[in-house]
Motif scaffolding. Structure first.
Motif, mmCIF file in Angstrom:
data_model
loop_
_atom_site.group_PDB
_atom_site.id
_atom_site.type_symbol
_atom_site.label_atom_id
_atom_site.label_comp_id
_atom_site.label_asym_id
_atom_site.label_seq_id
_atom_site.Cartn_x
_atom_site.Cartn_y
_atom_site.Cartn_z
ATOM 1 N N LEU A 222 -29.626 -10.726 64.072
ATOM 2 C CA LEU A 222 -28.484 -11.409 64.675
ATOM 3 C C LEU A 222 -27.351 -11.588 63.671
ATOM 4 O O LEU A 222 -26.175 -11.403 64.006
ATOM 5 C CB LEU A 222 -28.921 -12.772 65.223
ATOM 6 N N LEU A 223 -27.702 -11.969 62.453
ATOM 7 C CA LEU A 223 -26.672 -12.160 61.438
ATOM 8 C C LEU A 223 -25.936 -10.859 61.141
ATOM 9 O O LEU A 223 -24.705 -10.833 61.032
ATOM 10 C CB LEU A 223 -27.288 -12.716 60.154
ATOM 11 N N PHE A 224 -26.701 -9.799 61.003
ATOM 12 C CA PHE A 224 -26.064 -8.532 60.657
ATOM 13 C C PHE A 224 -25.136 -8.068 61.779
ATOM 14 O O PHE A 224 -23.995 -7.664 61.541
ATOM 15 C CB PHE A 224 -27.126 -7.468 60.381
ATOM 16 N N GLU A 225 -25.596 -8.153 63.009
ATOM 17 C CA GLU A 225 -24.822 -7.638 64.139
ATOM 18 C C GLU A 225 -23.609 -8.497 64.457
ATOM 19 O O GLU A 225 -22.541 -7.979 64.816
ATOM 20 C CB GLU A 225 -25.724 -7.538 65.376
ATOM 21 N N HIS A 226 -23.754 -9.827 64.293
ATOM 22 C CA HIS A 226 -22.707 -10.722 64.775
ATOM 23 C C HIS A 226 -21.941 -11.455 63.675
ATOM 24 O O HIS A 226 -20.937 -12.118 63.977
ATOM 25 C CB HIS A 226 -23.311 -11.761 65.729
ATOM 26 N N TYR A 227 -22.397 -11.352 62.427
ATOM 27 C CA TYR A 227 -21.769 -12.140 61.356
ATOM 28 C C TYR A 227 -21.373 -11.278 60.161
ATOM 29 O O TYR A 227 -20.219 -11.273 59.734
ATOM 30 C CB TYR A 227 -22.732 -13.244 60.910
ATOM 31 N N TYR A 228 -22.317 -10.520 59.626
ATOM 32 C CA TYR A 228 -22.017 -9.716 58.429
ATOM 33 C C TYR A 228 -20.903 -8.705 58.672
ATOM 34 O O TYR A 228 -20.016 -8.538 57.831
ATOM 35 C CB TYR A 228 -23.265 -8.972 57.960
ATOM 36 N N THR A 229 -20.959 -7.992 59.793
ATOM 37 C CA THR A 229 -19.958 -6.961 60.048
ATOM 38 C C THR A 229 -18.610 -7.554 60.466
ATOM 39 O O THR A 229 -17.630 -6.817 60.601
ATOM 40 C CB THR A 229 -20.445 -5.981 61.131
ATOM 41 N N GLU A 230 -18.551 -8.863 60.652
ATOM 42 C CA GLU A 230 -17.293 -9.555 60.923
ATOM 43 C C GLU A 230 -16.718 -10.206 59.672
ATOM 44 O O GLU A 230 -15.501 -10.212 59.474
ATOM 45 C CB GLU A 230 -17.491 -10.635 61.993
ATOM 46 N N HIS A 231 -17.595 -10.756 58.811
ATOM 47 C CA HIS A 231 -17.123 -11.616 57.727
ATOM 48 C C HIS A 231 -17.578 -11.209 56.320
ATOM 49 O O HIS A 231 -17.089 -11.789 55.352
ATOM 50 C CB HIS A 231 -17.562 -13.059 57.997
ATOM 51 N N VAL A 232 -18.477 -10.268 56.202
ATOM 52 C CA VAL A 232 -18.927 -9.824 54.869
ATOM 53 C C VAL A 232 -18.343 -8.469 54.525
ATOM 54 O O VAL A 232 -17.754 -8.277 53.447
ATOM 55 C CB VAL A 232 -20.464 -9.799 54.785
ATOM 56 N N LEU A 233 -18.466 -7.502 55.421
ATOM 57 C CA LEU A 233 -17.864 -6.187 55.225
ATOM 58 C C LEU A 233 -17.563 -5.606 56.598
ATOM 59 O O LEU A 233 -18.478 -5.295 57.358
ATOM 60 C CB LEU A 233 -18.805 -5.258 54.437
ATOM 61 N N ARG A 235 -17.084 -3.135 58.556
ATOM 62 C CA ARG A 235 -17.306 -1.730 58.862
ATOM 63 C C ARG A 235 -18.560 -1.644 59.726
ATOM 64 O O ARG A 235 -19.471 -2.477 59.602
ATOM 65 C CB ARG A 235 -17.536 -0.910 57.596
ATOM 66 N N PRO A 236 -18.642 -0.638 60.608
ATOM 67 C CA PRO A 236 -19.900 -0.424 61.326
ATOM 68 C C PRO A 236 -21.036 -0.215 60.333
ATOM 69 O O PRO A 236 -20.817 0.253 59.204
ATOM 70 C CB PRO A 236 -19.622 0.849 62.136
ATOM 71 N N ASP A 238 -23.288 1.926 59.901
ATOM 72 C CA ASP A 238 -23.511 3.249 59.327
ATOM 73 C C ASP A 238 -22.389 3.670 58.379
ATOM 74 O O ASP A 238 -22.445 4.743 57.781
ATOM 75 C CB ASP A 238 -23.693 4.308 60.425
ATOM 76 N N GLN A 239 -21.395 2.803 58.206
ATOM 77 C CA GLN A 239 -20.307 3.087 57.283
ATOM 78 C C GLN A 239 -20.310 2.169 56.068
ATOM 79 O O GLN A 239 -19.388 2.210 55.257
ATOM 80 C CB GLN A 239 -18.954 2.987 58.002
ATOM 81 N N TRP A 240 -21.331 1.335 55.951
ATOM 82 C CA TRP A 240 -21.406 0.485 54.755
ATOM 83 C C TRP A 240 -21.614 1.371 53.534
ATOM 84 O O TRP A 240 -22.465 2.278 53.558
ATOM 85 C CB TRP A 240 -22.535 -0.525 54.902
ATOM 86 N N PRO A 241 -20.867 1.142 52.446
ATOM 87 C CA PRO A 241 -20.967 2.005 51.266
ATOM 88 C C PRO A 241 -22.371 2.022 50.683
ATOM 89 O O PRO A 241 -23.082 1.001 50.678
ATOM 90 C CB PRO A 241 -19.974 1.372 50.286
ATOM 91 N N GLU A 242 -22.749 3.181 50.196
ATOM 92 C CA GLU A 242 -24.076 3.340 49.595
ATOM 93 C C GLU A 242 -24.282 2.368 48.441
ATOM 94 O O GLU A 242 -25.381 1.835 48.247
ATOM 95 C CB GLU A 242 -24.245 4.792 49.129
ATOM 96 N N ALA A 243 -23.234 2.093 47.668
ATOM 97 C CA ALA A 243 -23.365 1.173 46.537
ATOM 98 C C ALA A 243 -23.720 -0.237 47.002
ATOM 99 O O ALA A 243 -24.502 -0.940 46.350
ATOM 100 C CB ALA A 243 -22.076 1.154 45.722
ATOM 101 N N VAL A 244 -23.158 -0.668 48.134
ATOM 102 C CA VAL A 244 -23.480 -1.993 48.672
ATOM 103 C C VAL A 244 -24.927 -2.038 49.141
ATOM 104 O O VAL A 244 -25.664 -3.005 48.877
ATOM 105 C CB VAL A 244 -22.523 -2.362 49.813
ATOM 106 N N MET A 245 -25.369 -0.990 49.827
ATOM 107 C CA MET A 245 -26.755 -0.954 50.288
ATOM 108 C C MET A 245 -27.725 -0.936 49.101
ATOM 109 O O MET A 245 -28.795 -1.556 49.149
ATOM 110 C CB MET A 245 -26.973 0.276 51.175
#
Length: 350
Positions: A222-233, A235-236, A238-245
């Motif tokens: 829930l956090l990833f779908e509704h919070y992280y992609t709104e307020h942390v980074l 981007r969809p 599948d577009q999060w940078p490899e360095a962040v992952m």
């Protein structure tokens, strides 16, 4: 997805670009080749990497650093977020600093992936981390003729604390995406950001937090779908940078949970940072200071603009398209502002 989401639980507390004129970029270097050269450097053998010994009350440990470039008057030490994340959050700086002639130093704090990772909770406190940064500074030969300190999120806390004790060693300070008060951050997260979510989703998240059911895969999803992609980074997934992952994969949860706690809507429970607050002391900081805020950040951008006016010699950089990792989702504004700050301070025009 369950495994993927579990890796993302620590992401919240990690933790843009028009170039300045090229005549400003390399003024302290006779040539770009000199900037790139390792000749006559004591870290040539390792390609800029140094394992620096850190003395603590509980023994001596080593931390990992890597210098990129050579500039005698512009050296930026990067303090990553977390706590317990890694320097990998800053790998996008490779795309902007070299062509500007700015030297920068990657650094994994004690407990982070590339440094020693002692299993000793007594080491994870702000005061000891400040002394660690001071030992790193000395080992790298940084001083107030060249030393810029850039800290983001938890790294911003560490940068503020370092400046409050050791600002005479600094040439410039950058506080990126971090408020000066955890209680005020908690209020912002719980009264502004949380209620912006779908009410049913937010209710479900809060119920799991109240039950301390942080290991529930549903919590991370829930956090990833509704919070992280709104307020942390912003981007969809599948577009999060490899360095962040890679940073998330390498996170030290012992350090993170001890200092930040489990909740992603503020710092609560027994986390050691929950009462941290230096807003009344910002006026003591006289070194040139850049404070960075972003429209969609987990941190209140209005508070960070206020911070830039509280310090004695401050400037505010607003990233209108950015969130907590605005070095990725608003690079144009982020790097233009940071680069201009470093050049302006170096030229005495700040």
């Amino acid at each position: 997805m369950k495994i993927f989401a579990s890796l993302l639980l620590p992401v919240f507390f990690l933790i843009s670009c028009q170039n300045t004129p090229k005549e400003d970029s390399v003024q302290a270097n006779s040539s770009f080749e000199e900037y790139l050269s390792f000749e006559n450097r004591d870290d040539q053998y390792t390609g800029g990497i140094k394992m620096i010994p850190i003395n603590t009350d509980n023994g001596t440990f080593k931390v990992w650093t890597k210098r990129v470039g050579n500039n005698p008057t512009k050296k930026v030490l990067l303090l990553h977020g977390g706590p317990g994340m890694t320097h990998e959050l800053y790998e996008c700086f490779d795309g902007y600093f070299p062509q500007e002639g700015i030297e920068y130093i990657y650094y994994d704090q004690l407990g982070s992936y590339y440094s020693d990772q002692p299993a000793d909770l007594s080491l994870w406190n702000t005061e000891r981390f400040v002394e660690e940064v001071e030992q790193v500074r000395k080992a790298l030969g940084l001083d107030n003729s060249n030393f810029y300190l850039l800290g983001q999120s938890w790294g911003g806390i560490l940068a503020m604390e370092y400046a409050l004790k050791y600002q005479d060693n600094l040439k410039g300070l950058v506080i990126s995406n971090m408020m000066s008060s955890i209680p005020e951050y908690n209020t912002y997260a719980q009264t502004v950001l949380g209620p912006q979510m779908d009410p049913e989703i937010y209710k479900e998240i809060k119920a799991m937090e109240e039950a301390e059911d942080f290991g529930n895969p549903r919590y991370g999803e829930l956090l990833f779908e509704h919070y992280y992609t709104e307020h942390v980074l912003r981007r969809p997934t599948d577009q999060w940078p490899e360095a962040v992952m890679r940073t998330l994969k390498h996170a030290n949860n012992q350090v993170y949970v001890h200092m930040q706690g489990y909740s992603e809507f503020g710092i609560t429970g027994d986390a050691t940072l929950k009462d941290w607050d230096v807003k009344e002391r910002l006026k003591e900081i006289r070194v040139p200071t850049l404070v960075i805020g972003a429209r969609y950040d987990t941190m209140d951008p209005d508070h960070m603009e206020w911070m830039s006016k509280e310090v004695q010699n401050g400037r505010y950089l607003y990233c209108p398209n950015g969130s907590h990792l605005s070095q990725y989702d608003d690079q144009k504004n982020y790097f233009d502002g940071v680069i201009r700050f470093v050049h302006d301070v170096d030229q005495g025009s700040f």
